[in-house]
Design an enzyme around this catalytic site. Structure first.
Site, PDB file in Angstrom:
ATOM      1  N   ILE A  12      -5.866   1.161   6.228  1.00 29.69           N
ATOM      2  CA  ILE A  12      -4.806   0.870   7.205  1.00 29.69           C
ATOM      3  C   ILE A  12      -5.200   1.437   8.573  1.00 29.69           C
ATOM      4  O   ILE A  12      -5.059   0.772   9.610  1.00 29.69           O
ATOM      5  CB  ILE A  12      -3.456   1.432   6.722  1.00 29.69           C
ATOM      6  CG1 ILE A  12      -3.095   0.805   5.361  1.00 29.69           C
ATOM      7  CG2 ILE A  12      -2.360   1.138   7.750  1.00 29.69           C
ATOM      8  CD1 ILE A  12      -1.898   1.432   4.682  1.00 29.69           C
ATOM      9  N   ASP A  31     -11.987  11.582  10.922  1.00 27.72           N
ATOM     10  CA  ASP A  31     -12.051  11.130   9.519  1.00 27.72           C
ATOM     11  C   ASP A  31     -13.177  11.891   8.831  1.00 27.72           C
ATOM     12  O   ASP A  31     -14.274  12.021   9.391  1.00 27.72           O
ATOM     13  CB  ASP A  31     -12.322   9.621   9.476  1.00 27.72           C
ATOM     14  CG  ASP A  31     -11.879   9.009   8.165  1.00 27.72           C
ATOM     15  OD1 ASP A  31     -11.024   8.098   8.183  1.00 27.72           O
ATOM     16  OD2 ASP A  31     -12.395   9.437   7.099  1.00 27.72           O
ATOM     17  N   GLY A  36     -12.908   6.922   3.659  1.00 30.44           N
ATOM     18  CA  GLY A  36     -13.054   5.961   4.764  1.00 30.44           C
ATOM     19  C   GLY A  36     -14.487   5.450   4.873  1.00 30.44           C
ATOM     20  O   GLY A  36     -15.400   5.941   4.201  1.00 30.44           O
ATOM     21  N   ALA A  74      -4.476  10.268   7.400  1.00 31.79           N
ATOM     22  CA  ALA A  74      -5.459  10.964   6.579  1.00 31.79           C
ATOM     23  C   ALA A  74      -4.811  11.479   5.288  1.00 31.79           C
ATOM     24  O   ALA A  74      -4.054  12.442   5.325  1.00 31.79           O
ATOM     25  CB  ALA A  74      -6.059  12.129   7.367  1.00 31.79           C
ATOM     26  N   ALA A  75      -5.082  10.820   4.182  1.00 31.25           N
ATOM     27  CA  ALA A  75      -4.435  11.188   2.915  1.00 31.25           C
ATOM     28  C   ALA A  75      -5.119  10.486   1.754  1.00 31.25           C
ATOM     29  O   ALA A  75      -5.767   9.457   1.936  1.00 31.25           O
ATOM     30  CB  ALA A  75      -2.966  10.776   2.952  1.00 31.25           C
ATOM     31  N   TYR A 141       2.034  11.907  -5.273  1.00 34.06           N
ATOM     32  CA  TYR A 141       1.663  11.247  -4.015  1.00 34.06           C
ATOM     33  C   TYR A 141       2.919  11.102  -3.137  1.00 34.06           C
ATOM     34  O   TYR A 141       2.933  11.529  -1.977  1.00 34.06           O
ATOM     35  CB  TYR A 141       1.036   9.870  -4.317  1.00 34.06           C
ATOM     36  CG  TYR A 141       0.955   8.994  -3.096  1.00 34.06           C
ATOM     37  CD1 TYR A 141       0.212   9.392  -1.989  1.00 34.06           C
ATOM     38  CD2 TYR A 141       1.633   7.770  -3.035  1.00 34.06           C
ATOM     39  CE1 TYR A 141       0.151   8.593  -0.853  1.00 34.06           C
ATOM     40  CE2 TYR A 141       1.577   6.975  -1.916  1.00 34.06           C
ATOM     41  CZ  TYR A 141       0.834   7.393  -0.818  1.00 34.06           C
ATOM     42  OH  TYR A 141       0.789   6.608   0.303  1.00 34.06           O
ATOM     43  N   PHE A 169       5.751  -0.222   2.219  1.00 31.71           N
ATOM     44  CA  PHE A 169       5.828  -0.762   0.870  1.00 31.71           C
ATOM     45  C   PHE A 169       4.380  -1.161   0.497  1.00 31.71           C
ATOM     46  O   PHE A 169       3.466  -0.407   0.791  1.00 31.71           O
ATOM     47  CB  PHE A 169       6.924  -1.820   0.801  1.00 31.71           C
ATOM     48  CG  PHE A 169       8.288  -1.126   0.768  1.00 31.71           C
ATOM     49  CD1 PHE A 169       8.718  -0.361   1.856  1.00 31.71           C
ATOM     50  CD2 PHE A 169       9.069  -1.112  -0.373  1.00 31.71           C
ATOM     51  CE1 PHE A 169       9.904   0.380   1.813  1.00 31.71           C
ATOM     52  CE2 PHE A 169      10.262  -0.389  -0.429  1.00 31.71           C
ATOM     53  CZ  PHE A 169      10.664   0.352   0.666  1.00 31.71           C
ATOM     54  N   LEU A 190      -3.347  -3.562  -6.853  1.00 28.92           N
ATOM     55  CA  LEU A 190      -3.186  -4.823  -7.580  1.00 28.92           C
ATOM     56  C   LEU A 190      -3.929  -5.991  -6.922  1.00 28.92           C
ATOM     57  O   LEU A 190      -4.722  -6.666  -7.587  1.00 28.92           O
ATOM     58  CB  LEU A 190      -1.681  -5.144  -7.696  1.00 28.92           C
ATOM     59  CG  LEU A 190      -1.373  -6.427  -8.449  1.00 28.92           C
ATOM     60  CD1 LEU A 190      -1.777  -6.309  -9.910  1.00 28.92           C
ATOM     61  CD2 LEU A 190       0.112  -6.776  -8.337  1.00 28.92           C
ATOM     62  N   ARG A 221       7.285  -5.431  -6.553  1.00 30.76           N
ATOM     63  CA  ARG A 221       6.915  -4.760  -5.308  1.00 30.76           C
ATOM     64  C   ARG A 221       7.140  -5.707  -4.132  1.00 30.76           C
ATOM     65  O   ARG A 221       7.206  -6.927  -4.295  1.00 30.76           O
ATOM     66  CB  ARG A 221       5.435  -4.340  -5.334  1.00 30.76           C
ATOM     67  CG  ARG A 221       5.100  -3.280  -6.385  1.00 30.76           C
ATOM     68  CD  ARG A 221       5.650  -1.922  -6.007  1.00 30.76           C
ATOM     69  NE  ARG A 221       5.293  -0.890  -6.961  1.00 30.76           N
ATOM     70  CZ  ARG A 221       5.995  -0.591  -8.057  1.00 30.76           C
ATOM     71  NH1 ARG A 221       7.097  -1.280  -8.358  1.00 30.76           N
ATOM     72  NH2 ARG A 221       5.613   0.392  -8.845  1.00 30.76           N
TER      73      ARG A 221
HETATM   74  N1  UDP Z   1      -0.826  -2.957 -11.293  1.00 32.57           N
HETATM   75  C1  UDP Z   1      -1.222  -3.589 -12.457  1.00 32.57           C
HETATM   76  N2  UDP Z   1      -2.558  -3.665 -12.726  1.00 32.57           N
HETATM   77  C2  UDP Z   1      -3.504  -3.145 -11.900  1.00 32.57           C
HETATM   78  C3  UDP Z   1      -3.098  -2.505 -10.724  1.00 32.57           C
HETATM   79  C4  UDP Z   1      -1.748  -2.424 -10.447  1.00 32.57           C
HETATM   80  O1  UDP Z   1      -0.397  -4.074 -13.237  1.00 32.57           O
HETATM   81  O2  UDP Z   1      -4.711  -3.233 -12.224  1.00 32.57           O
HETATM   82  C5  UDP Z   1       0.609  -2.862 -10.974  1.00 32.57           C
HETATM   83  C6  UDP Z   1       1.113  -1.435 -10.814  1.00 32.57           C
HETATM   84  O3  UDP Z   1       1.487  -0.904 -12.067  1.00 32.57           O
HETATM   85  C7  UDP Z   1       2.282  -1.638  -9.862  1.00 32.57           C
HETATM   86  C8  UDP Z   1       1.858  -2.847  -9.013  1.00 32.57           C
HETATM   87  O4  UDP Z   1       0.811  -3.487  -9.742  1.00 32.57           O
HETATM   88  O5  UDP Z   1       3.432  -1.992 -10.584  1.00 32.57           O
HETATM   89  C9  UDP Z   1       1.336  -2.445  -7.651  1.00 32.57           C
HETATM   90  O6  UDP Z   1       0.396  -1.413  -7.832  1.00 32.57           O
HETATM   91  P1  UDP Z   1      -0.542  -0.879  -6.669  1.00 32.57           P
HETATM   92  O7  UDP Z   1      -1.425   0.159  -7.261  1.00 32.57           O
HETATM   93  O8  UDP Z   1      -1.197  -2.045  -5.991  1.00 32.57           O
HETATM   94  O9  UDP Z   1       0.452  -0.248  -5.606  1.00 32.57           O
HETATM   95  P2  UDP Z   1       1.583   0.895  -5.762  1.00 32.57           P
HETATM   96  O10 UDP Z   1       2.875   0.154  -6.002  1.00 32.57           O
HETATM   97  O11 UDP Z   1       1.197   1.821  -6.843  1.00 32.57           O
HETATM   98  O12 UDP Z   1       1.581   1.551  -4.414  1.00 32.57           O
END
Ligand code: UDP
Length: 329
Positions: A12, A31, A36, A74-75, A141, A169, A190, A221
């Site tokens: 980001i 950084d 990164g 930075a995280a 986190y 989000f 995901l 999400r």
């Molecule tokens: N997810 C999944 N399979 C994966 C990676 C993520 O089913 O290989 C799901 C995860 O459990 C969450 C959604 O996808 O419900 C989004 O996950 P991501 O890690 O992208 O973002 P987060 O919501 O954790 O910030």
């Protein structure tokens, strides 16, 4: 006067750096390059390679430059990892920002935009989520970010440091130039994992849980394009520069998509079958996170340019297809 972007070589951060540079700002990037990528830093930004917790490094950075405002990315940001190794998260995310704030206080830098997360809410009481809803993180986190938010409140009172917190989000997509995009190692998010499956780099995508109380049983999400997020940072910083009050803002599109929905849109975009397997739930995952970003739209005059999931996935696909190994040549 420069803008300091901490974590400006990350996913980001690098998109925000590029947007700032293109808007004519003088940009410094701090950084440590642990997550990164040097290639992601715009050539017109000045890179300081080091860690926010390194007092000597920070003193050089703050004394060599006239810094007007700071944007802090930075995280570490992996929910699952944070559950397994919480101290790693508090040390980097909380203590790192604490060190940054000390230098800001000492050098009289009084404006910061802080990168926060929907994970501060935990399992939400209401959908869509409003900024003043209950915050009860279900993972370290989210807790590390919420702890920084609380620290910022007290630093404003004691040291006059004005702040804006942006609670993101689910961020996805890439820069329209195709030159920068998402590259985590290991990748856990995901959309990149789905697209790596479409590229044949993985044989299937694991769906973490299909027994949530959602219509298809998979987590819901709210996805937001990284360029829309970048725009919001610039607007937030400009408002602080103009002497307006900061605050806490959600950034999302207000529409929820299940894991299965996202996979289906990716199948349509890529033309690949994207095989799936159902796996156990991932620790720390809330069932449903959907924002109300009305406050950002009203107060920051933020207007997302790519709110449609399909456009977000097309943009991410463009990056992944052209950079199957990320920044690695
Ligand atoms: N997810 C999944 N399979 C994966 C990676 C993520 O089913 O290989 C799901 C995860 O459990 C969450 C959604 O996808 O419900 C989004 O996950 P991501 O890690 O992208 O973002 P987060 O919501 O954790 O910030």
């Amino acid at each position: 006067m420069a803008v300091l972007v901490c974590g400006g070589a990350g996913y980001i951060g690098s998109h925000v750096v590029r947007t700032l540079v293109e808007a004519g700002e003088e940009v410094l990037v701090a950084d440590n390059l642990v997550t990164g990528h040097i290639e992601a830093v715009h050539p017109r930004a000045k890179l300081y390679r080091g860690d926010l917790r390194d007092a000597g490094f920070m003193e050089t950075l703050f004394s060599e430059n006239k810094i007007d405002g700071v944007i802090d990315f930075a995280a570490f940001s992996l929910v699952g990892e944070s559950v397994l190794d919480p101290l790693k998260y508090f040390e980097n995310n909380f203590y790192g920002t604490l060190c940054l704030l000390k230098h800001m206080r000492d050098h009289k830098v009084h404006k910061i935009v802080f990168s926060s997360t929907a994970a501060t809410y935990g399992e939400p009481e209401n959908i869509p989520i409003l900024e003043n809803d209950r915050t009860l993180p279900t993972n370290p986190y989210g807790e590390s970010k919420l702890s920084v938010e609380k620290m910022l409140k007290w630093c404003e009172i004691a040291h006059g440091i004005k702040y804006t917190v942006l609670r993101y989000f689910n961020v996805a997509g890439a820069h329209p130039s195709g030159e920068i995009g998402e590259d985590h190692n290991p990748e856990t998010h995901l959309i990149p994992i789905i697209l790596q499956t479409a590229l044949g780099k993985r044989s299937k995508i694991s769906i973490y849980g299909n027994d949530y109380s959602t219509p298809d049983g998979t987590c819901i999400r709210d996805y937001i394009h990284v360029m829309d997020l970048a725009d919001a940072h610039i607007l937030a910083l400009r408002q602080l520069y103009a002497g307006q009050a900061g605050g806490i803002f959600n950034l999302g599109n207000g529409e929820g998509f299940s894991v299965k929905d996202v996979i289906q849109v990716a199948r349509d975009v890529t033309g690949h079958p994207i095989p799936t397997e159902i796996c156990p739930r991932r620790a720390g995952d809330p069932a449903k996170l959907v924002s109300s970003a009305e406050k950002a739209i009203r107060t920051l005059h933020w207007s997302p340019r790519f709110p449609q999931l399909e456009k977000i996935i097309v943009s991410a696909w463009n990056w992944h297809r052209n950079h199957p190994f990320g920044y690695e040549k």
